[in-house]
Scaffold this motif. Structure first.
Motif, PDB file in Angstrom:
ATOM      1  N   LYS A 250       0.867  -1.178   0.000  1.00 17.09           N
ATOM      2  CA  LYS A 250       0.000   0.000   0.000  1.00 17.09           C
ATOM      3  C   LYS A 250       0.908   1.233   0.000  1.00 17.09           C
ATOM      4  O   LYS A 250       1.764   1.361   0.872  1.00 17.09           O
ATOM      5  N   ILE A 251       0.705   2.100  -0.995  1.00 17.33           N
ATOM      6  CA  ILE A 251       1.545   3.283  -1.141  1.00 17.33           C
ATOM      7  C   ILE A 251       0.669   4.517  -1.002  1.00 17.33           C
ATOM      8  O   ILE A 251      -0.321   4.669  -1.730  1.00 17.33           O
ATOM      9  N   VAL A 252       1.008   5.403  -0.061  1.00 18.78           N
ATOM     10  CA  VAL A 252       0.188   6.576   0.212  1.00 18.78           C
ATOM     11  C   VAL A 252       1.021   7.825  -0.043  1.00 18.78           C
ATOM     12  O   VAL A 252       2.092   8.001   0.548  1.00 18.78           O
ATOM     13  N   VAL A 253       0.504   8.699  -0.922  1.00 19.78           N
ATOM     14  CA  VAL A 253       1.231   9.886  -1.376  1.00 19.78           C
ATOM     15  C   VAL A 253       0.710  11.130  -0.652  1.00 19.78           C
ATOM     16  O   VAL A 253      -0.489  11.401  -0.653  1.00 19.78           O
ATOM     17  N   ASN A 254       1.621  11.876  -0.048  1.00 18.27           N
ATOM     18  CA  ASN A 254       1.281  13.156   0.597  1.00 18.27           C
ATOM     19  C   ASN A 254       0.035  13.080   1.486  1.00 18.27           C
ATOM     20  O   ASN A 254      -0.869  13.930   1.378  1.00 18.27           O
ATOM     21  N   PRO A 255      -0.059  12.121   2.387  1.00 16.87           N
ATOM     22  CA  PRO A 255      -1.277  12.028   3.205  1.00 16.87           C
ATOM     23  C   PRO A 255      -1.399  13.198   4.172  1.00 16.87           C
ATOM     24  O   PRO A 255      -0.406  13.683   4.715  1.00 16.87           O
ATOM     25  N   ASP A 256      -2.639  13.632   4.403  1.00 17.31           N
ATOM     26  CA  ASP A 256      -2.909  14.733   5.317  1.00 17.31           C
ATOM     27  C   ASP A 256      -2.554  14.335   6.754  1.00 17.31           C
ATOM     28  O   ASP A 256      -2.867  13.219   7.201  1.00 17.31           O
ATOM     29  N   ASP A 257      -1.899  15.250   7.475  1.00 18.18           N
ATOM     30  CA  ASP A 257      -1.539  14.972   8.868  1.00 18.18           C
ATOM     31  C   ASP A 257      -2.057  16.069   9.796  1.00 18.18           C
ATOM     32  O   ASP A 257      -1.517  16.278  10.884  1.00 18.18           O
ATOM     33  N   LYS A 258      -3.106  16.778   9.352  1.00 19.58           N
ATOM     34  CA  LYS A 258      -3.664  17.865  10.153  1.00 19.58           C
ATOM     35  C   LYS A 258      -5.061  17.550  10.666  1.00 19.58           C
ATOM     36  O   LYS A 258      -5.377  17.798  11.826  1.00 19.58           O
ATOM     37  N   THR A 259      -5.916  17.038   9.782  1.00 19.88           N
ATOM     38  CA  THR A 259      -7.318  16.808  10.145  1.00 19.88           C
ATOM     39  C   THR A 259      -7.488  15.453  10.819  1.00 19.88           C
ATOM     40  O   THR A 259      -7.172  14.413  10.231  1.00 19.88           O
ATOM     41  N   VAL A 260      -8.000  15.478  12.055  1.00 13.39           N
ATOM     42  CA  VAL A 260      -8.306  14.235  12.766  1.00 13.39           C
ATOM     43  C   VAL A 260      -9.677  13.768  12.301  1.00 13.39           C
ATOM     44  O   VAL A 260     -10.665  14.504  12.380  1.00 13.39           O
ATOM     45  N   ARG A 261      -9.736  12.556  11.784  1.00 13.32           N
ATOM     46  CA  ARG A 261     -10.974  12.037  11.208  1.00 13.32           C
ATOM     47  C   ARG A 261     -11.959  11.643  12.307  1.00 13.32           C
ATOM     48  O   ARG A 261     -11.571  11.306  13.434  1.00 13.32           O
ATOM     49  N   GLY A 262     -13.269  11.685  11.957  1.00 15.11           N
ATOM     50  CA  GLY A 262     -14.327  11.402  12.913  1.00 15.11           C
ATOM     51  C   GLY A 262     -14.910  10.014  12.780  1.00 15.11           C
ATOM     52  O   GLY A 262     -14.448   9.199  11.977  1.00 15.11           O
TER      53      GLY A 262
END
Length: 313
Positions: A250-262
């Motif tokens: 699984k390759i993840v590009v530039n994932p967001d690290d600011k918004t905490v998901r609900g």
């Protein structure tokens, strides 16, 4: 011919057949990614050498193989086209098309299913060729140079190892096929997206299920690709279900690290996208994605929210 010469001839013939299979699958370092990431990808690819199955890799489009800052190409193509051909006109057809875009703007959620369906509704009445050229022209004018070189190198490696490469996007399929096929060197039929039924040579308002967004992306894989992929790449919350279809890398590009998901984000609840994939052991990579200040983006003028930039440090 004596026995010794006969055996030598047989060995030479065997080497001719064996050598290409050894040298044809050689990993080439992906420049711009760390040694650790390269070693992890190479090690995995080498485990697939003996597999006698369909080896499939599936990637999201926007933000995964091509830049999405400040806007998705699908949006820019539509708003740009409307500004040129429909805006300010009083005929019924133009008003109908503008009403669709106004509804999209009011919706505002350009990763929601209603919004991505309306993209398809806007293109209804055009031929597949017209839609392909619409997407291609937008790519040439506003997105050329935004393909991630690291992802192109990764795809080249996958081809070297005998993989089928597929793109799975929530954007209209015909809109993306021409430029993605040209840039990535894969068949247009390997580029799947929002599908509209074509009748008498033109796109209709009828949409073919599953809709390739969120859980629908995961459902597209068994429906149209018809095998479980060994490699899946994505970048956003909307790719979570698709990424979890991978039975390998699984390759993840530039994932967001600011918004905490609900809670609505299921297993991502309480985590950022990056945090979730770190926990899951995905390969997390960085690719440069910033706005080109010289390019006019019609989407901005329509008030659609901008995607975050991801400058590569």
């Amino acid at each position: 011919m004596n026995k010794k010469h006969l055996m030598s001839g047989i060995v030479i013939v065997l080497l001719l057949f064996i050598t290409p299979s050894i040298t044809a699958q050689t990993y080439r370092e992906i420049k711009g990614w760390s040694k650790e990431i390269n070693e992890r990808i190479e090690t995995f690819l080498n485990t697939t050498l003996t597999m006698n199955i369909r080896k499939v890799a599936v990637f999201d489009g926007d933000g995964t193989v091509v830049g999405q800052a400040p806007h998705y190409l699908a949006d820019e193509a539509l708003y740009r086209y409307a500004d040129k051909f429909y805006k300010g006109k009083s005929d019924k057809f133009s008003k109908e098309k503008m009403a669709i875009l106004n509804r999209m703007v009011k919706d505002g959620n350009n990763v929601g299913k209603a919004y991505v369906e309306d993209r398809a509704h806007f293109l209804a009445g055009m031929t597949p060729e017209e839609v392909a050229n619409l997407g291609y022209d937008c790519y040439v004018e506003s997105y050329q140079g935004k393909f991630y070189p690291e992802m192109k190198q990764l795809i080249a490696n996958l081809k070297e190892y005998g993989f089928e490469v597929w793109i799975l996007t929530a954007s209209p399929e015909f809109l993306y096929q021409k430029f993605l096929s040209e840039e990535l060197g894969i068949p247009e039929v390997n580029i799947l997206g929002m599908k509209s039924v074509v009748v008498n040579g033109v796109l209709t308002n009828e949409i073919v299920l599953p809709i390739p967004q969120d859980d629908g992306k995961a459902n597209v894989i068994p429906t149209f690709i018809k095998t479980r992929p060994l490699v899946v790449g994505g970048n956003s919350r909307g790719d979570m279900d698709m990424l979890n279809q991978s039975c390998g890398l699984k390759i993840v590009v530039n994932p967001d690290d600011k918004t905490v998901r609900g809670p609505e984000d299921g297993p991502m609840n309480g985590l950022t996208v990056k945090g979730y994939w770190e926990k899951e052991g995905a390969v997390i990579v960085r690719c440069n994605d910033v706005r080109d200040p010289k390019v006019r983006f019609h989407t901005s003028e329509w008030g659609i929210r901008e995607n975050a930039i991801n400058p590569k440090e």
